[in-house]
Scaffold this active site. Structure first.
Site, PDB file in Angstrom:
ATOM      1  N   HIS A 178       0.829  -1.204   0.000  1.00 26.88           N
ATOM      2  CA  HIS A 178       0.000   0.000   0.000  1.00 26.88           C
ATOM      3  C   HIS A 178       0.864   1.256   0.000  1.00 26.88           C
ATOM      4  O   HIS A 178       0.644   2.186  -0.752  1.00 26.88           O
ATOM      5  CB  HIS A 178      -0.950  -0.008   1.205  1.00 26.88           C
ATOM      6  CG  HIS A 178      -2.118   0.902   1.046  1.00 26.88           C
ATOM      7  ND1 HIS A 178      -2.224   2.091   1.710  1.00 26.88           N
ATOM      8  CD2 HIS A 178      -3.222   0.806   0.264  1.00 26.88           C
ATOM      9  CE1 HIS A 178      -3.363   2.678   1.349  1.00 26.88           C
ATOM     10  NE2 HIS A 178      -3.984   1.927   0.483  1.00 26.88           N
ATOM     11  N   HIS A 208      -7.523  -1.781  -5.264  1.00 22.76           N
ATOM     12  CA  HIS A 208      -7.773  -2.394  -3.962  1.00 22.76           C
ATOM     13  C   HIS A 208      -8.436  -3.767  -4.092  1.00 22.76           C
ATOM     14  O   HIS A 208      -8.224  -4.637  -3.271  1.00 22.76           O
ATOM     15  CB  HIS A 208      -8.586  -1.444  -3.084  1.00 22.76           C
ATOM     16  CG  HIS A 208      -7.802  -0.228  -2.671  1.00 22.76           C
ATOM     17  ND1 HIS A 208      -7.734   0.908  -3.456  1.00 22.76           N
ATOM     18  CD2 HIS A 208      -7.023   0.013  -1.589  1.00 22.76           C
ATOM     19  CE1 HIS A 208      -6.950   1.795  -2.852  1.00 22.76           C
ATOM     20  NE2 HIS A 208      -6.502   1.286  -1.728  1.00 22.76           N
ATOM     21  N   HIS A 361     -11.631  -2.400   3.528  1.00 21.45           N
ATOM     22  CA  HIS A 361     -11.625  -2.379   2.068  1.00 21.45           C
ATOM     23  C   HIS A 361     -12.445  -3.501   1.440  1.00 21.45           C
ATOM     24  O   HIS A 361     -12.896  -3.378   0.303  1.00 21.45           O
ATOM     25  CB  HIS A 361     -10.199  -2.323   1.517  1.00 21.45           C
ATOM     26  CG  HIS A 361      -9.806  -0.910   1.224  1.00 21.45           C
ATOM     27  ND1 HIS A 361     -10.136  -0.278   0.042  1.00 21.45           N
ATOM     28  CD2 HIS A 361      -9.186   0.008   1.987  1.00 21.45           C
ATOM     29  CE1 HIS A 361      -9.719   0.974   0.097  1.00 21.45           C
ATOM     30  NE2 HIS A 361      -9.139   1.177   1.268  1.00 21.45           N
TER      31      HIS A 361
HETATM   32 CU1  C2O Z   1      -5.624   2.494  -0.435  1.00 24.18          CU
HETATM   33 CU2  C2O Z   1      -8.410   2.984   1.684  1.00 24.18          CU
HETATM   34  O1  C2O Z   1      -6.775   3.160   0.970  1.00 24.18           O
END
Ligand code: C2O
Length: 579
Positions: A178, A208, A361
């Site tokens: 990340h 993501h 996420h």
């Molecule tokens: Cu890549 Cu919620 O962040």
């Protein structure tokens, strides 16, 4: 495609540079080469026909459209691996060229090396076949058996940090992915002075999704259970509006001390940063925020997904409604305000160090999934090849470096997983309709004409009298243009229409039109410029807007209004929905 056909004349400023710099043979027509020459020598292009062929302000033509016109989608897809292409997808980074990471807000060099281990062998990833969909559960509902597995998998992932710190599947290595993609460690391929940034653009959801996909497979591999799935934090449902308890057991490997201690259970999350002190008010605000960012304020595909981001573009062109709404809120709410950079969840570089990040996420991913099933009049998928062919690099569960494409992650069922079905209480969470029309006399006092206010520094609550494009209930959007912000600050303001009172704690009302928010991030000159569009069509129904030719827009700063200047405000007929 026929309508995109056009004839373009390309004039090179210096004929010597007309040779393609790539040694790769092309199967395309010769005219192709012209746009393919050295990037530093831009061509004058004049085109006839083709509505989309307009050169941009600086005289360039959107090359994607030229490609569509000349060779169709297939030709465009052939180009993407060529780093010399002009408007082209963002390419997967070269891990070998990974560099320093910086704090996105201050630009400070971070005391962290988040470069993934390099590898010479890169495989273009193919989704493996599977027999049964794996179902990701809601974190507040998991079984004891599931929890035991999840904890064991995380325990083993953390153990890898000590046993073999170079194993790309280790907990810190995974967290660093990340950081590397979000804190400037990777340059864009072919653009040494441009960072890769996977937030604040249309890459947000796809990046993501892939990140979690491999994270999940690695956890499964470590406990030898290929059916393993990540849980999702169901913050869009009142039952899930606390930090899930499984993450709050101090004896569990899921626990993380770097969280805001004041927000541990039973605190209720505040997705609207409303500052409401009452729990029930927070819950209804949250549902209102969800309904607004998923449905009500969204007029086009990129309104939801985020703005186009192509090779050669500056990072962070603009967030979609979901990214800047619930997503940012949960990050900031969990991060520890006592830490310098609000670690862990409150900063990109450290967010992946919190197990809760992946659970958060997973729900963001679920929101994308739900959005694609909504029966609204906005097209649900971006079809632009620069989006579909954008690529990322990850290590898979067998420590193999793989390259993946956005196009392969649009349908998560093809990737082998789905989400547990739970109620979606915001789906019809329309704010209560107004019983009586707001009287213009009561809302207009203090409202000024845009000419007298803009550019507007948002120091305080401001009321603007904005002319409509048509009287009364029209299909219209409100455009806030050239919102200039200090990118190093957390910025947030809310927008209301024909609102009689300015109670900032209440979002669940018909007059709520939407939100602008920005997480601190690094850009060259610390000045960000973006434009947001909020659809008003349904709002007009809900407030039973009068047959007037103006409305009163109230702008309520919530965080660092001093650092926001809004260039202009206008109401226009709803633009075409796609794009
Ligand atoms: Cu890549 Cu919620 O962040």
């Amino acid at each position: 495609m026929a309508s995109l056909q056009s004839s373009c004349t390309v004039v090179a400023p210096n004929p010597r540079h007309r040779t393609p710099t790539s040694s790769k043979p092309f199967s395309a027509k010769p005219s192709y080469f012209l746009t393919h020459a050295k990037r530093s020598h831009r061509f004058q292009v004049s085109c006839n026909g083709g509505a989309n062929q307009k050169p941009t302000a600086d005289g360039k033509v959107d090359r994607r459209n030229m490609l569509l016109g000349m060779s169709g989608l297939y030709g465009a897809a052939n180009l993407v691996s060529d780093p010399q292409a002009y408007a082209a997808p963002i390419e997967a980074p070269e891990f070998k060229a990974c560099g320093e990471a910086r704090d996105v807000a201050t630009g400070d060099l971070l005391d962290v090396n988040c470069c993934p281990p390099p590898s010479d062998k890169i495989i273009d990833y193919k989704l493996p076949p599977f027999t049964k969909l794996r179902i990701r559960p809601a974190a507040h509902k998991v079984t004891k058996e599931y929890l035991a597995k999840f904890e064991e998998a995380i325990r083993r992932m953390k153990a890898l940090d000590k046993d073999d710190p170079t194993d790309p599947r280790g907990f810190m290595q995974q967290a660093n992915i990340h950081c590397a993609y979000c804190n400037g460690a990777h340059d864009q391929v072919g653009y040494k002075n441009l960072d890769i940034q996977v937030h604040n653009s249309w890459l947000f959801f796809p990046f993501h999704r892939w990140y979690l996909y491999f994270y999940e497979r690695i956890l499964g591999k470590l406990i030898d259970d290929p059916t393993f799935v990540l849980p999702f934090w169901n913050w869009d449902n009142p039952k899930g509006m606390q930090m899930p308890k499984i993450f709050d057991n101090t004896a569990s490997p899921l626990y993380n001390v770097n969280r805001n201690q004041a927000n541990r259970p039973p605190a209720i999350i505040d997705l609207g940063f409303s500052g409401a002190s009452d729990d029930l008010q927070k819950v209804v605000n949250n549902l209102t925020v969800m309904y607004s960012e998923m449905i009500r304020s969204v007029n086009s595909t990129t309104d939801f997904m985020g703005q186009p981001y192509r090779a050669g573009n500056s990072p962070s062109p603009g967030m979609g409604s979901s990214e800047r709404g619930s997503h940012v809120a949960a990050h900031v709410w969990v991060g520890n305000p006592k830490n310098k950079y609000r670690e862990d969840m409150g900063n990109f570089y450290s967010a992946g160090r919190d197990t809760l990040f992946y659970c958060h996420h997973a729900n963001v991913d679920r929101m994308w999934s739900i959005w694609r099933t909504l029966k609204t009049d906005v097209p649900k998928d971006i079809t632009d090849p620069d989006y579909l062919n954008a690529a990322f690099m990850f290590y898979d569960e067998n420590k193999q470096l793989v390259r993946v494409k956005v196009a392969d992650c649009l349908d998560h069922r093809r990737m082998g997983y789905d989400f547990e079905r739970v109620d979606i209480p915001w789906l019809n969470y329309k704010p209560p309709r107004k019983a009586a029309k707001a009287k213009r006399q009561t809302i207009s006092p203090g409202a000024q004409n845009p000419e007298d206010l803009f550019p507007l520094n948002l120091k305080k609550i401001t009321r603007v009298l904005v002319p409509k494009s048509a009287k009364g209930k029209a299909d219209e959007v409100l455009v806030l243009e050239n919102i200039e912000t200090d990118t190093t600050k957390f910025i947030k303001f809310d927008v209301f229409v024909n609102d009689e009172d300015d109670n900032a704690e209440e979002l669940d009302k018909a007059e709520y039109a939407g939100t602008f928010a920005q997480v601190p991030h690094k850009t060259k000159d610390k000045k960000g410029k973006s434009t947001i569009t909020l659809r008003l069509t349904e709002l007009y129904e809900d407030i039973d807007v009068a047959d007037d030719d103006t409305i009163v827009v109230t702008l309520i700063p919530r965080s660092n209004g001093d650092d926001v200047t809004i260039g202009g405000i206008k109401i226009i007929p709803s633009p075409p929905r796609s794009g």
